[in-house]
Write an enzyme that holds these catalytic residues in place. Structure first.
Site, PDB file in Angstrom:
ATOM      1  CG  HIS A  48      -1.526   1.108   1.628  1.00  0.00           C
ATOM      2  ND1 HIS A  48      -2.962   1.681   0.950  1.00  0.00           N
ATOM      3  CD2 HIS A  48      -1.834   2.027   2.484  1.00  0.00           C
ATOM      4  CE1 HIS A  48      -2.790   3.024   1.293  1.00  0.00           C
ATOM      5  NE2 HIS A  48      -2.232   2.888   2.474  1.00  0.00           N
ATOM      6  CG  HIS A  72       1.534   6.712   3.987  1.00  0.00           C
ATOM      7  ND1 HIS A  72       1.453   6.196   3.462  1.00  0.00           N
ATOM      8  CD2 HIS A  72      -0.225   6.301   4.680  1.00  0.00           C
ATOM      9  CE1 HIS A  72       0.675   5.251   3.205  1.00  0.00           C
ATOM     10  NE2 HIS A  72      -0.418   5.808   4.012  1.00  0.00           N
ATOM     11  CD  GLU A  76      -2.286   5.929  13.806  1.00  0.00           C
ATOM     12  OE1 GLU A  76      -1.252   6.726  13.956  1.00  0.00           O
ATOM     13  OE2 GLU A  76      -3.860   5.510  14.522  1.00  0.00           O
ATOM     14  CG  ASP A  77      -1.035   1.346  11.211  1.00  0.00           C
ATOM     15  OD1 ASP A  77      -2.010   1.191  11.543  1.00  0.00           O
ATOM     16  OD2 ASP A  77      -1.371   1.384   9.919  1.00  0.00           O
ATOM     17  CG  ASP A 139      -3.250   6.955   2.768  1.00  0.00           C
ATOM     18  OD1 ASP A 139      -3.378   6.239   2.277  1.00  0.00           O
ATOM     19  OD2 ASP A 139      -4.541   7.658   3.887  1.00  0.00           O
ATOM     20  CG  ASP A 260     -22.383  18.918 -21.799  1.00  0.00           C
ATOM     21  OD1 ASP A 260     -22.746  17.716 -21.299  1.00  0.00           O
ATOM     22  OD2 ASP A 260     -22.273  19.982 -20.690  1.00  0.00           O
TER      23      ASP A 260
HETATM   24 MN    MN Z   1      -2.585   4.472   4.368  1.00  0.00          MN
END
Ligand code: MN
Length: 692
Positions: A48, A72, A76-77, A139, A260
């Protein structure tokens, strides 16, 4: 999953002198940090992060942004800390990753109209650096691309709704239209699948009915332009299902009436050529009146520039034509990200020209109003003066900057404000005067016994809170002066052999219109107790101590009852009272040495030992602690664990080994204070404690 070499090659495509080592280091670091974690798809979690990095590399973002994308999710993980990131990748990357992490922690819970706008603003305010938002959008795009792997339909819909209401509009406002279109389309497909299929099927029908339509139109446009000597790139693009649906909603028309669905783009080298092409198109095909728009002269607020027109095309039906330069085209797709890519240096966005554009953009983003309106600078200031906080239910409350927990309480409801006794901010007990920050989750604790404190007026910032407190204090003040006056008059009676008798009180003598007014003025200290004594038969001039005492239970501290700030009495202490003209009664410790001679009679007062009451008092402690970095945190922690709150703290004196802390603590009574002192004494960092 994209490999580190592929990623580096991709970045190098746009930017020859990249820091390859840094990219490789981030790639490996993040891969190791996520270890064996898996996505819902079964792919390794790190795939990811790598794909988010790919999206940004394709946009030509700078290396630090791509490094941020790789990292990123590590805060957190995984077990990685901010300090570690800072040490290995530098403070800028650590700051950017922290920013993305903060954004991810904000939980979107409500879709009420004004809440949605507050949410977008909150995310912007937390982003600080526009690159944080760009990484977050990439993300989200990748999460949308892999949304179908999430098993629960409710969860898919929730993510899709959040994307549609929050992230797609943010992408649009910074001009990242490709990302916006893709997010919207997947979200629309997820939430409104039957509408999506209806439109997609209809599009298929239109296509099969006239499958040469696009090709024929392009060829015909190419021919007329070549005749005029203009070389241009022409393409026809079907609009996204979601944008067709939005048009149908907006104009309240059926799919057949939308002319359109396919937009033709003519891309040329210069601005002059744009207008030349326009002239050629208008002289060869009949124009549909009222449809021409010049976004080159007047760009959209997200810096979108292009000419739009609708003409009756070669197949005798209306076609939309967009004319622009290559540069305009890039900005139309990538928005702010385009500014990182059309120059070769690394952090191009810091160059003056781009910076100005980014600044303008931020003005628009952060303004209160609809972005379609023209903004002035003052509106940016308005935004900077706002702060957004959550209720425990997830509703967003917008407050002026500097607002405290009390302001928050009044903003929810007057009754909540009037009875608040404390606040749990992000799960931690905090003083009511705590200034709130963006994203704080605030849980107000109320008590039926509580009423507003006059002192709150000094720190609240909202008009509503100020007005409520003042109104309460005014009404309460009148009532309390009367009540105090009555007790004082009874107190004087008790010094004599006479029992309390209102007939003896000749209030007219003091120009009072009623007995209540008389009591009021006695309570305020405007009529001295000696004058009250003089009203009784055989009035003596000398006043002694009375057998009675004044009960303090009836008074809300800070209105007509004040605790002296020389000795800070608390519930349970031996105390005495002094009447101060115009203010009411000031309570000192009985043995306070700050009481001046001749301030008037000392009045016997008593606490009402009502343990139930949530009364709170300020005690001032001098705590001598070891001069160690952690001492401060340890002390404040013990105090808050002990159910007290710190209202003021000051370092008085610091030596090599020790420092003296002067701490004002809000506590319930003397027993509470003793317990707290005991738990502080146990602490190894505390040398001594003394109550002042
Ligand atoms: Mn993420």
């Amino acid at each position: 999953m994209i490999t580190s070499s592929e990623l580096i090659a991709l970045v190098k495509d746009r930017n020859a002198n990249v820091n390859e080592d840094l990219l490789r280091k981030a790639y490996i670091f993040a891969m190791e940090a996520h270890g064996i974690q898996k996505r819902a798809s079964g792919a390794p979690y790190f795939s990811h992060s790598a794909e988010v990095a790919r999206i940004l590399a394709e946009l030509g973002m700078d290396v630090l942004t791509i490094v941020t994308a790789l990292l990123h999710d590590v805060l957190e993980d995984s077990n990685v800390s901010h300090e570690e990131l800072e040490e290995i990748f530098g403070s800028e990357v650590a700051f950017l990753v922290e920013g993305v992490t903060k954004l991810s922690r904000i939980n979107y819970t409500s879709s009420k109209v004004q809440q949605v706008e507050n949410f977008r603003k909150l995310l912007l305010a937390i982003s600080c650096d526009i690159r944080v938002l760009i990484v977050k959008l990439a993300d989200r795009l990748h999460n949308m691309r892999t949304l179908n792997y999430i098993a629960s339909i409710e969860k898919r819909k929730k993510i899709a709704l959040e994307s549609l209401e929050i992230y797609a509009p943010l992408a649009e406002r910074i001009g990242m239209n490709l990302i916006k279109d893709e997010i919207e389309d997947i979200a629309f497909y997820t939430i409104y699948s039957s509408e999506y299929h209806a439109i997609a099927t209809r599009l298929e029908e239109i296509r099969s009915k006239d499958n040469d339509f696009i090709q024929n139109t392009i060829l015909e446009l190419q021919r007329v332009l070549l005749e005029a000597g203009i070389r241009a790139e022409i393409s026809g693009r079907e609009k996204k299902v979601y944008s067709i649906w939005k048009k149908m909603q907006k104009r309240n028309v059926s799919l057949e009436q939308i002319n359109d669905i396919i937009a033709f783009r003519i891309i040329v080298k210069t601005v002059e050529q744009c207008y030349l092409v326009l002239g050629v198109v208008h002289s060869n095909f009949r124009i549909v009146p009222g449809k021409f728009k010049d976004y080159i002269s007047i760009p959209k607020l997200n810096n979108y520039r292009s000419l739009h027109t609708i003409v009756i095309g070669p197949s005798k039906q209306p076609v939309e034509i967009q004319i622009r330069t290559e540069e305009m085209h890039k900005i139309a797709d990538e928005g702010i990200a385009a500014h990182w890519s059309y120059k070769n240096g690394d952090v191009v966005a810091k160059e003056e020209e781009s910076l100005k554009w980014v600044e303008n953009l931020l003005n628009i983003l952060q303004s209160r109003k609809n972005p379609e309106e023209v903004m002035s600078n003052s509106k940016l200031e308005m935004f900077e003066e706002e702060v957004f906080c959550f209720t425990p239910e997830g509703d967003l409350i917008s407050l002026p900057r500097g607002a405290t927990a009390v302001d928050f309480a009044y903003e929810i409801h007057t009754a909540i404000g009037n009875t608040c006794i404390g606040a749990r901010i992000n799960g931690k007990m905090s003083p009511l005067k705590t200034v709130l920050r963006n994203g704080d989750r605030v849980d107000i604790i109320t008590s039926l016994y509580q009423s507003p404190e006059a002192a709150w007026e000094k720190f609240v910032v909202t008009g509503k809170a100020k007005a409520c407190i003042r109104r309460f204090v005014k009404t309460r003040e009148k009532f309390e002066f009367v009540s105090l006056g009555l007790q004082l008059v009874k107190y004087v009676f008790a010094m004599t052999e006479f029992s309390f008798n209102e007939n003896l009180l000749n209030y007219k003598k003091f120009a009072c219109s009623s007995l209540n007014k008389f009591y009021h003025n006695v309570g305020r200290g405007d009529i001295p107790l000696s004058a009250v004594r003089a009203l009784l038969p055989d009035g003596e001039t000398q006043l002694g101590m009375s057998e009675e005492s004044v009960r303090l239970l009836d008074f809300v501290p800070g209105i007509v009852l004040h605790f002296a700030d020389c000795c800070y009495p608390i519930l349970g202490d031996k105390i005495i009272g002094i009447i101060a003209s115009g203010k009411g009664m000031i309570v000192h410790l009985a043995n306070c040495n700050q009481i001046e001679e001749g301030v008037g009679p000392l009045i016997r007062v008593k606490w009402d030992n009502n343990e139930e009451a949530d009364a709170a008092f300020i005690a001032r402690l001098r705590i001598v602690v070891l001069n160690k970095p952690e001492s401060f945190a340890i002390i404040t922690n013990i105090i808050s664990l002990g159910g007290a709150s710190i209202t003021n703290i000051k370092i008085e004196h610091r030596s090599i080994d020790f420092f003296d802390l002067l701490v004002d603590i809000k506590i319930n009574n003397t027993i509470h204070l003793e317990e707290l002192e005991a738990s502080l004494r146990i602490c190894l960092n505390v040398r001594s404690i003394r109550r002042l």
